[in-house]
Structure formats: C-alpha cells, structure tokens
Design a protein around this motif. Sequence first.
Motif, PDB file in Angstrom:
ATOM      1  N   PRO A 131      11.615  -1.419   3.640  1.00 56.82           N
ATOM      2  CA  PRO A 131      12.023  -2.982   3.716  1.00 56.82           C
ATOM      3  C   PRO A 131      11.573  -3.339   5.284  1.00 56.82           C
ATOM      4  O   PRO A 131      11.038  -4.412   5.541  1.00 56.82           O
ATOM      5  CB  PRO A 131      13.246  -3.499   3.590  1.00 56.82           C
TER       6      PRO A 131
ATOM      7  N   GLY B 213      14.032 -10.874   0.306  1.00 57.20           N
ATOM      8  CA  GLY B 213      14.826 -10.625   1.387  1.00 57.20           C
ATOM      9  C   GLY B 213      15.510 -11.928   2.068  1.00 57.20           C
ATOM     10  O   GLY B 213      16.033 -11.669   3.135  1.00 57.20           O
TER      11      GLY B 213
ATOM     12  N   ARG C  35       9.873  -8.759   1.271  1.00 58.07           N
ATOM     13  CA  ARG C  35       9.749  -7.334   2.116  1.00 58.07           C
ATOM     14  C   ARG C  35       9.531  -6.321   0.882  1.00 58.07           C
ATOM     15  O   ARG C  35       9.277  -6.693  -0.268  1.00 58.07           O
ATOM     16  CB  ARG C  35      11.043  -6.964   2.325  1.00 58.07           C
TER      17      ARG C  35
ATOM     18  N   GLN D 263      10.200  -3.148  -1.334  1.00 57.19           N
ATOM     19  CA  GLN D 263      11.437  -2.268  -1.799  1.00 57.19           C
ATOM     20  C   GLN D 263      11.466  -1.030  -1.118  1.00 57.19           C
ATOM     21  O   GLN D 263      10.317  -0.544  -0.702  1.00 57.19           O
ATOM     22  CB  GLN D 263      11.154  -2.050  -3.414  1.00 57.19           C
TER      23      GLN D 263
ATOM     24  N   SER E 212      19.469  -0.788   0.828  1.00 63.38           N
ATOM     25  CA  SER E 212      20.063  -0.149   1.881  1.00 63.38           C
ATOM     26  C   SER E 212      20.283   1.133   1.903  1.00 63.38           C
ATOM     27  O   SER E 212      21.113   1.736   2.884  1.00 63.38           O
ATOM     28  CB  SER E 212      21.240  -1.123   2.377  1.00 63.38           C
TER      29      SER E 212
END
Length: 161
Positions: free
Chosen positions: A42, A116, A124, A126, A147
């Motif tokens: 990202p 995002g 963004r 993935q 994340s």
Amino acid sequence: MALAAGDQIPDVTLMTPTDEGPKPVQSASVLGSGTVVLFGVPGAFTPACSDTHLPGYVLRQEELKAKGVDTVACTSTNDAFVLGAWAESRGAGDAVLMLADGNAEFATAAGLDMDGSKFGLGTRSQRYAAIIRDGVVAWVAVEPVPSTVEVSGVEQVLAQL
C-alpha cells in the motif's frame, strides 16, 4: 475482478527510480519474461511494508534465485522518488526492482486497488504477492488485512516456487 492464476499481467506504464531520475517502463515488459516474483504494498515507509515485507525479499534473494526466480519486483502506490529513497533506506540495492504506481493504474488494472481514504491515503494497492511466469500469473495471494504480512511474505512465495 482481482488478478488470478492464469491471467495475463496488465500492461500499464510504471516508473522506476534510476540514478538519472524516474524512468518509465511498461509492466508487461519488465514483468513479462522469465519467472518474476511481484509483491505489492500500500505504501513505502509504512510499518508492515518497511519492517517485514520488503526486508524479507531482500534478505532471502539468494533463495529466490536458487528456485529459478529471474526478477523480484515491488509495486507501490507511491512516486519513484519515494520508492528510490525507500529502497536505499532498506538496503534493497539491485535485489528488488522498484515499480512506482503513483496513480494506482497497475493496481486498478489488476483489480488489486483499495480505498485508503479513511486513513488519508486515497487509492492504494492491496498488499499481495504473485508468481508470474512469462507474463502469466501462476499464483497470487492477497492479504485479507492490509496491515499484515501473512500470505504475501517471502516465506509463502518460497513455499509456492
């Protein structure tokens, strides 16, 4: 629809950092020959990207090459200057080809874009990893939580090669 095994890699213009400044490259050209491991993030300098994702591919580059990988590439929805600075800060050198997807054109064409904006990031990429053979996706894994680095890390790619 997200990129899947059997799909041809999208052909869009990306930018790669060079000593002379950003250089345009076609994704089909730089990702379309031989065995390529592509991982998408990202954003450069974000915790999971900087602490786990990129370093894993840099540290285990010899293992990847031993398994027949010709190119390891990273695409991120940042500009080429940011990717160049990120690669330098993480000691990536020539181990990883950095591909800037600043407008998320590759991520969108691959169906791997995400919103995002609730984090102030806009569109963004993935977080994912793919194995590409002569321009055709052989395997792809997308993180269910952007994340984390669980299914797209170098360990999982090595297990698939």
